[in-house]
Design a protein around this motif. Structure first.
Motif, PDB file in Angstrom:
ATOM      1  N   ASN A   1       0.825  -1.209   0.000  1.00 51.57           N
ATOM      2  CA  ASN A   1       0.000   0.000   0.000  1.00 51.57           C
ATOM      3  C   ASN A   1       0.859   1.259   0.000  1.00 51.57           C
ATOM      4  OD1 ASN A   1      -2.441  -1.385  -0.016  1.00 51.57           O
ATOM      5  ND2 ASN A   1      -2.538  -1.519   2.216  1.00 51.57           N
ATOM      6  N   ILE A   2       1.938   1.241   0.779  1.00 50.65           N
ATOM      7  CA  ILE A   2       2.853   2.394   0.804  1.00 50.65           C
ATOM      8  C   ILE A   2       3.476   2.600  -0.573  1.00 50.65           C
ATOM      9  CG2 ILE A   2       5.033   3.250   1.736  1.00 50.65           C
ATOM     10  CD1 ILE A   2       4.308   1.872   4.370  1.00 50.65           C
ATOM     11  N   ARG A   3       3.873   1.497  -1.202  1.00 49.13           N
ATOM     12  CA  ARG A   3       4.458   1.594  -2.541  1.00 49.13           C
ATOM     13  C   ARG A   3       3.462   2.172  -3.542  1.00 49.13           C
ATOM     14  NH1 ARG A   3       4.732  -3.510  -6.252  1.00 49.13           N
ATOM     15  NH2 ARG A   3       2.544  -2.900  -6.176  1.00 49.13           N
ATOM     16  N   ASN A   4       2.213   1.688  -3.487  1.00 50.58           N
ATOM     17  CA  ASN A   4       1.197   2.169  -4.414  1.00 50.58           C
ATOM     18  C   ASN A   4       0.892   3.643  -4.194  1.00 50.58           C
ATOM     19  OD1 ASN A   4       0.942  -0.345  -5.616  1.00 50.58           O
ATOM     20  ND2 ASN A   4      -0.698  -1.007  -4.243  1.00 50.58           N
ATOM     21  N   GLN A   5       0.850   4.066  -2.924  1.00 47.10           N
ATOM     22  CA  GLN A   5       0.627   5.479  -2.632  1.00 47.10           C
ATOM     23  C   GLN A   5       1.771   6.330  -3.180  1.00 47.10           C
ATOM     24  OE1 GLN A   5       0.004   5.820   1.582  1.00 47.10           O
ATOM     25  NE2 GLN A   5      -1.872   4.581   1.563  1.00 47.10           N
ATOM     26  N   PHE A   6       2.992   5.816  -3.047  1.00 50.11           N
ATOM     27  CA  PHE A   6       4.148   6.551  -3.566  1.00 50.11           C
ATOM     28  C   PHE A   6       4.080   6.656  -5.088  1.00 50.11           C
ATOM     29  CE2 PHE A   6       8.365   6.209  -5.525  1.00 50.11           C
ATOM     30  CZ  PHE A   6       8.929   7.409  -5.105  1.00 50.11           C
ATOM     31  N   LEU A   7       3.743   5.548  -5.748  1.00 52.95           N
ATOM     32  CA  LEU A   7       3.635   5.574  -7.209  1.00 52.95           C
ATOM     33  C   LEU A   7       2.575   6.576  -7.657  1.00 52.95           C
ATOM     34  CD1 LEU A   7       3.883   1.774  -8.138  1.00 52.95           C
ATOM     35  CD2 LEU A   7       5.587   3.557  -8.508  1.00 52.95           C
ATOM     36  N   GLY A   8       1.443   6.591  -6.932  1.00 54.36           N
ATOM     37  CA  GLY A   8       0.389   7.539  -7.280  1.00 54.36           C
ATOM     38  C   GLY A   8       0.840   8.974  -7.130  1.00 54.36           C
ATOM     39  N   MET A   9       1.517   9.290  -6.020  1.00 57.95           N
ATOM     40  CA  MET A   9       2.008  10.645  -5.792  1.00 57.95           C
ATOM     41  C   MET A   9       3.061  11.029  -6.823  1.00 57.95           C
ATOM     42  SD  MET A   9       2.336  10.512  -1.633  1.00 57.95           S
ATOM     43  CE  MET A   9       3.236  12.058  -1.597  1.00 57.95           C
ATOM     44  N   ALA A  10       3.972  10.073  -7.115  1.00 57.92           N
ATOM     45  CA  ALA A  10       5.027  10.349  -8.095  1.00 57.92           C
ATOM     46  C   ALA A  10       4.434  10.601  -9.475  1.00 57.92           C
ATOM     47  CB  ALA A  10       6.009   9.176  -8.142  1.00 57.92           C
ATOM     48  N   ALA A  11       3.454   9.791  -9.858  1.00 54.63           N
ATOM     49  CA  ALA A  11       2.821   9.963 -11.169  1.00 54.63           C
ATOM     50  C   ALA A  11       2.139  11.320 -11.269  1.00 54.63           C
ATOM     51  CB  ALA A  11       1.818   8.838 -11.414  1.00 54.63           C
ATOM     52  N   HIS A  12       1.425  11.720 -10.220  1.00 57.84           N
ATOM     53  CA  HIS A  12       0.767  13.032 -10.214  1.00 57.84           C
ATOM     54  C   HIS A  12       1.798  14.153 -10.313  1.00 57.84           C
ATOM     55  CE1 HIS A  12      -3.467  12.292  -9.806  1.00 57.84           C
ATOM     56  NE2 HIS A  12      -3.275  11.417  -8.821  1.00 57.84           N
ATOM     57  N   ASP A  13       2.882  14.036  -9.539  1.00 56.87           N
ATOM     58  CA  ASP A  13       3.900  15.099  -9.505  1.00 56.87           C
ATOM     59  C   ASP A  13       4.636  15.223 -10.835  1.00 56.87           C
ATOM     60  OD1 ASP A  13       3.215  15.641  -6.924  1.00 56.87           O
ATOM     61  OD2 ASP A  13       4.857  14.490  -6.023  1.00 56.87           O
ATOM     62  N   ILE A  14       4.787  14.111 -11.540  1.00 56.25           N
ATOM     63  CA  ILE A  14       5.459  14.157 -12.849  1.00 56.25           C
ATOM     64  C   ILE A  14       4.500  14.632 -13.935  1.00 56.25           C
ATOM     65  CG2 ILE A  14       6.602  12.762 -14.623  1.00 56.25           C
ATOM     66  CD1 ILE A  14       7.616  10.957 -12.375  1.00 56.25           C
ATOM     67  N   ARG A  15       3.234  14.224 -13.833  1.00 57.15           N
ATOM     68  CA  ARG A  15       2.259  14.563 -14.878  1.00 57.15           C
ATOM     69  C   ARG A  15       1.944  16.051 -14.903  1.00 57.15           C
ATOM     70  NH1 ARG A  15      -3.353  11.396 -14.927  1.00 57.15           N
ATOM     71  NH2 ARG A  15      -3.494  12.441 -12.901  1.00 57.15           N
ATOM     72  N   SER A  16       1.900  16.681 -13.750  1.00 58.58           N
ATOM     73  CA  SER A  16       1.540  18.107 -13.694  1.00 58.58           C
ATOM     74  C   SER A  16       2.504  18.986 -14.497  1.00 58.58           C
ATOM     75  CB  SER A  16       1.470  18.576 -12.238  1.00 58.58           C
ATOM     76  OG  SER A  16       0.416  17.916 -11.571  1.00 58.58           O
ATOM     77  N   PRO A  17       3.834  18.894 -14.288  1.00 59.73           N
ATOM     78  CA  PRO A  17       4.739  19.714 -15.107  1.00 59.73           C
ATOM     79  C   PRO A  17       4.707  19.355 -16.584  1.00 59.73           C
ATOM     80  CG  PRO A  17       5.986  18.202 -13.703  1.00 59.73           C
ATOM     81  CD  PRO A  17       4.577  18.159 -13.236  1.00 59.73           C
ATOM     82  N   LEU A  18       4.454  18.084 -16.889  1.00 56.22           N
ATOM     83  CA  LEU A  18       4.347  17.697 -18.302  1.00 56.22           C
ATOM     84  C   LEU A  18       3.167  18.393 -18.969  1.00 56.22           C
ATOM     85  CD1 LEU A  18       5.125  13.856 -18.304  1.00 56.22           C
ATOM     86  CD2 LEU A  18       6.455  15.668 -19.372  1.00 56.22           C
TER      87      LEU A  18
END
Length: 222
Positions: free
Chosen positions: A77-94
């Motif tokens: 669950n921690i890993r999935n939460q991290f992946l979700g946060m990372a994906a959001h943080d990368i997608r926004s600047p893109l």
């Protein structure tokens, strides 16, 4: 002459003999199985003197396994939460880069040559593919964390498919691949779908079609 009573007595004796042999074989089998299991456990440095000790040991190991599984699920669950946060943080600047790139290309349409335009289109294409990859990563993390939600609405499926088709057909033209949409609207009724999910699915399909199709080939959606 042998009477019926004597025949029945003989058959009964035979049956008892067969049953006794079966019981004996079964008993030997389980004794052998118990011996093998005891030997295996001793090889693993697990010793027990009676059945109660063995059952107690199994309960202890089962509890330890349940605790380990619980910790593993927490880590997942921690890993999935991290992946979700990372994906959001990368997608926004893109998204910001892509939007500013569109504005720049629109304002500079008459001021840049074909080579510069090709470079800008290549950048836009790579941004599109990276964004699509991030969306897929985000979906995987949501599915694994049981947070995937479906937003249903009535929509024309063809119109939804066209959104993805139009994006990829422009990319296909640059690679000399012909994308063709040959679906008659009257064949598809209005349906309840998750619009964004369908677009993501079609993006994956068209992305693979574009990736694995040879130059000067045709991809038709029917």
């Amino acid at each position: 002459a042998i009477t019926d009573v004597e025949i029945i007595g003989i058959e009964k004796s035979k049956l008892e003999s067969v049953l006794n042999k079966a019981v004996d074989i079964t008993s030997k089998f389980y004794k052998r199985l118990f011996l093998l299991e005891t030997t295996r456990l001793k090889a693993c440095n697990i010793n027990f003197s009676n059945a109660d000790t063995f059952i107690s040991l199994l309960k202890t190991k089962n509890e330890e396994l349940n605790i380990a599984n619980k910790k593993l699920n927490e880590l997942v669950n921690i890993r999935n939460q991290f992946l979700g946060m990372a994906a959001h943080d990368i997608r926004s600047p893109l998204n910001i880069i892509s939007g500013n790139l569109d504005i720049f290309m629109a304002l500079s349409a008459t001021k840049i040559d074909n080579a510069q335009l090709k470079t800008l289109n290549d950048i836009k294409e790579e941004i599109f593919f990276i964004t699509n990859l991030i969306n897929r990563l985000l979906d995987v993390s949501k599915i694994q964390s049981s947070e995937m939600k479906v937003d249903l609405e009535e929509a024309n499926l063809i119109d939804v498919i066209r959104v993805s088709f139009n994006n990829f057909s422009m990319l296909a033209d640059k690679r000399e691949i012909k994308f063709d949409l040959n679906i008659k609207d009257e064949r598809i009724p209005i349906v309840r779908i998750d619009r964004n999910k369908i677009i993501e699915i079609m993006n994956n399909i068209y992305s693979n079609a574009l990736k694995y199709s040879n130059i000067k080939t045709k991809v038709t959606t029917i």
